[in-house]
Design a protein around this motif. Structure first.
Motif, PDB file in Angstrom:
ATOM      1  N   PHE A   1       0.805  -1.224   0.000  1.00 29.97           N
ATOM      2  CA  PHE A   1       0.000   0.000   0.000  1.00 29.97           C
ATOM      3  C   PHE A   1       0.838   1.274   0.000  1.00 29.97           C
ATOM      4  CE2 PHE A   1      -2.398  -3.315   2.247  1.00 29.97           C
ATOM      5  CZ  PHE A   1      -3.548  -3.356   1.481  1.00 29.97           C
TER       6      PHE A   1
ATOM      7  N   MET B   1       0.285   3.635  -3.257  1.00 31.46           N
ATOM      8  CA  MET B   1      -1.036   3.718  -3.873  1.00 31.46           C
ATOM      9  C   MET B   1      -1.635   5.114  -3.684  1.00 31.46           C
ATOM     10  SD  MET B   1      -2.963   0.152  -2.971  1.00 31.46           S
ATOM     11  CE  MET B   1      -2.380  -1.429  -3.588  1.00 31.46           C
TER      12      MET B   1
ATOM     13  N   ASP C   1      -4.192   7.829  -2.455  1.00 34.30           N
ATOM     14  CA  ASP C   1      -4.838   7.817  -1.146  1.00 34.30           C
ATOM     15  C   ASP C   1      -6.179   8.550  -1.172  1.00 34.30           C
ATOM     16  OD1 ASP C   1      -5.327   8.510   1.785  1.00 34.30           O
ATOM     17  OD2 ASP C   1      -3.454   7.383   1.938  1.00 34.30           O
TER      18      ASP C   1
ATOM     19  N   SER D   1      -6.522   0.794  -2.457  1.00 32.13           N
ATOM     20  CA  SER D   1      -5.837   1.206  -1.225  1.00 32.13           C
ATOM     21  C   SER D   1      -6.651   0.925   0.028  1.00 32.13           C
ATOM     22  CB  SER D   1      -5.489   2.703  -1.291  1.00 32.13           C
ATOM     23  OG  SER D   1      -6.669   3.497  -1.257  1.00 32.13           O
TER      24      SER D   1
END
Length: 509
Positions: free
Chosen positions: A186, A189, A191, A234
């Motif tokens: 993550f 990624m 957000d 995410s």
């Protein structure tokens, strides 16, 4: 003189053992390849001949028959090059080694280099299941193959490495799984904290992620539909090892693994263009390969500008969305690929995009909006659990410097809800609420009397189908899980009904 070498074959997701047999007999020089080979396999004799000579061995000048057993299964690709070379060297007595317990996978270049091949991960898993102890694989495929336990994966880049190992001269160290696949998926990624406003849409997407529900977003251009969709991975739970392994197998078969990849740890996010063909979406070809739906397995399939996709492409998704598997039938056989996906769609409400906009006037001619919306069929809409409207964001929210709730915070709630579902669904075929069948829905979606009265009222007023009834119960079960409630209450049903009423606003004009 005769020799037999082990290799593996693959058709779709099905793996089977292949015995590469070489027989050298007297007669006019000739090489015959039998056992239902495709063109790439038939051409292997020329690659093997050049590789044998360029590695300093002698190619037998005799009558040579190469058989790939079982003879009733189609063999495809260059994966048998290495096995054929070893079988010929053994049959011609240029080497005399014990080949028991070994399997050989790899394409040969003319100078004896060993090249990358597709489908190595499922074939190594198959080799382990069929009792083989060692498997030679191209060095480029070593990372993906190393995750398989119970078998020694021997990475090689040249023929000489194989021969020396078999002779006991320079032993090859088995590939060791890397810890890289354990790193957080993550970190880089996009957000949800970057999204301004759209609190209702973000809440709906949180519910969708928590239960694995299909989602449709409708809104004018520039409201943030694509931005929201691209941030969905995410907030999805981390992939389990089994999910990573199954997804990586599909990518290995498709030849879509990047570089020297090991396990895929990020949930796939596939976003095909609306010009994608039905074969590109569902998979196919003379030898069926996975399509976008299967490549999105355990992840998200995002269809932007949904009405622009061909009607045939949209309708082909209906059954796989329900079953979580897509079956491709061809004259050569039938292949099934898993496609348990979260379908996320985005679309405008009309061709110009401004039907229902608070400040801009729709410029479409009369009836154009209805015609545009009718491109999305009722049966497909019925298979989408959550329908949400994404309105324009006003200036105050866009100019606000305060960051919104981060994806990490949302993901904690999603993972907590998924953990509840996994405990509840333990021992069943479902992993999340969206995958429950009707029997599971009746068993696990217990609602209060007030909640059922509200659902009955909505069912009668909105004219919902039996499928919509089940989907509302599943979505409300997810909302209850987010609230850590064992019983579905009226507030949970009310929110779930709200996510099913948008099609009545747009599709009943």
């Amino acid at each position: 003189m005769f020799a037999k070498v082990n290799s593996m074959g693959i058709y779709g997701m099905e793996v089977f053992p292949v015995s590469v047999e070489a027989d050298i007999s007297s007669g006019l020089p000739r090489v015959d390849v039998v056992g239902l080979p495709d063109s790439a396999v038939s051409e292997s004799k020329d690659r093997v001949r050049a590789a044998i000579k360029n590695c300093g061995f002698d190619f037998p000048v005799s009558r040579i028959t190469l058989n790939l057993a079982p003879a009733d299964r189609r063999k495809e690709g260059p994966i048998y090059d290495l096995a054929i070379l070893v079988a010929l060297l053994q049959a011609s007595e240029q080497i005399n080694v014990d080949l028991g317990g070994y399997a050989f996978l790899g394409e040969l270049s003319l100078d004896g280099k060993i090249r990358h091949v597709n489908g190595v991960l499922p074939m190594v898993i198959g080799a382990q299941q069929f009792g083989m102890k060692n498997v030679f694989v191209p060095e480029e495929n070593a990372n993906e193959a190393a995750v398989v336990e119970g078998i020694s994966v021997l990475p090689v880049s040249e023929v000489w490495q194989v021969i020396d190992h078999l002779k006991g001269l320079n032993r090859i160290e088995p590939a060791v799984p890397s810890d890289k696949h354990m790193e957080s998926a993550f970190l880089y990624m996009p957000d949800f904290a970057d999204v301004k406003g759209q609190f209702e849409a973000k809440r709906a997407l949180e519910v969708a992620a928590a239960g694995g529900h299909n989602t449709l977003m409708i809104g004018s251009p520039g409201t943030g539909k694509s931005m929201l969709a691209k941030r969905m991975p995410s907030i999805l739970p981390s992939m389990t090892f089994e999910e990573s392994l199954e997804t990586t197998k599909i990518y290995s078969i498709a030849g879509a693994l990047k570089g020297k990849s090991q396990l895929i740890t990020e949930r796939p996010f596939r976003s095909p263009h609306h010009t994608v063909s039905t074969v590109g979406l569902s998979g196919g070809g003379s030898i069926p390969k996975p399509g976008e739906m299967s490549l999105a397995h355990n992840g998200i399939l995002f269809l932007d500008e949904l009405p622009e996709f061909s009607r045939q492409a949209m309708e082909i998704m209906r059954q796989p969305l329900e079953d979580g598997v897509i079956t491709i039938s061809r004259a050569s056989g039938t292949s099934s690929y898993p496609c348990s996906v979260m379908l996320v769609c985005a679309m405008n409400p009309c061709p110009c995009g401004y039907y229902g906009h608070p400040t801009r006037e729709c410029t479409c001619r009369e009836g154009a909006a209805a015609k545009y919306l009718s491109k999305v069929s009722g049966p497909l809409l019925d298979r989408i659990d959550i329908h949400i409207e994404v309105p324009p964001v006003d200036f105050d929210k866009l100019s606000d410097e305060t960051r919104g709730e981060s994806s990490a915070e949302i993901r904690k709630r999603v993972e907590a809800a998924r953990k509840i579902q996994q405990e509840r669904l333990k021992g069943t075929t479902a992993n999340c609420n969206a995958q429950m069948n009707s029997a599971m829905t009746r068993e696990f979606c217990k609602a209060s009397d007030k909640a059922m009265s509200m659902l009955q009222m909505a069912f009668d007023r909105l004219g919902l189908s039996a499928r919509a009834y089940d989907k509302i119960l599943r979505v409300s079960r997810t909302i209850a899980d987010l609230d850590n409630s064992e019983i579905i209450e009226a507030t949970h049903i009310a929110e779930a009904i709200q996510y099913r009423s948008l099609d009545r606003k747009f599709w009943t004009k």
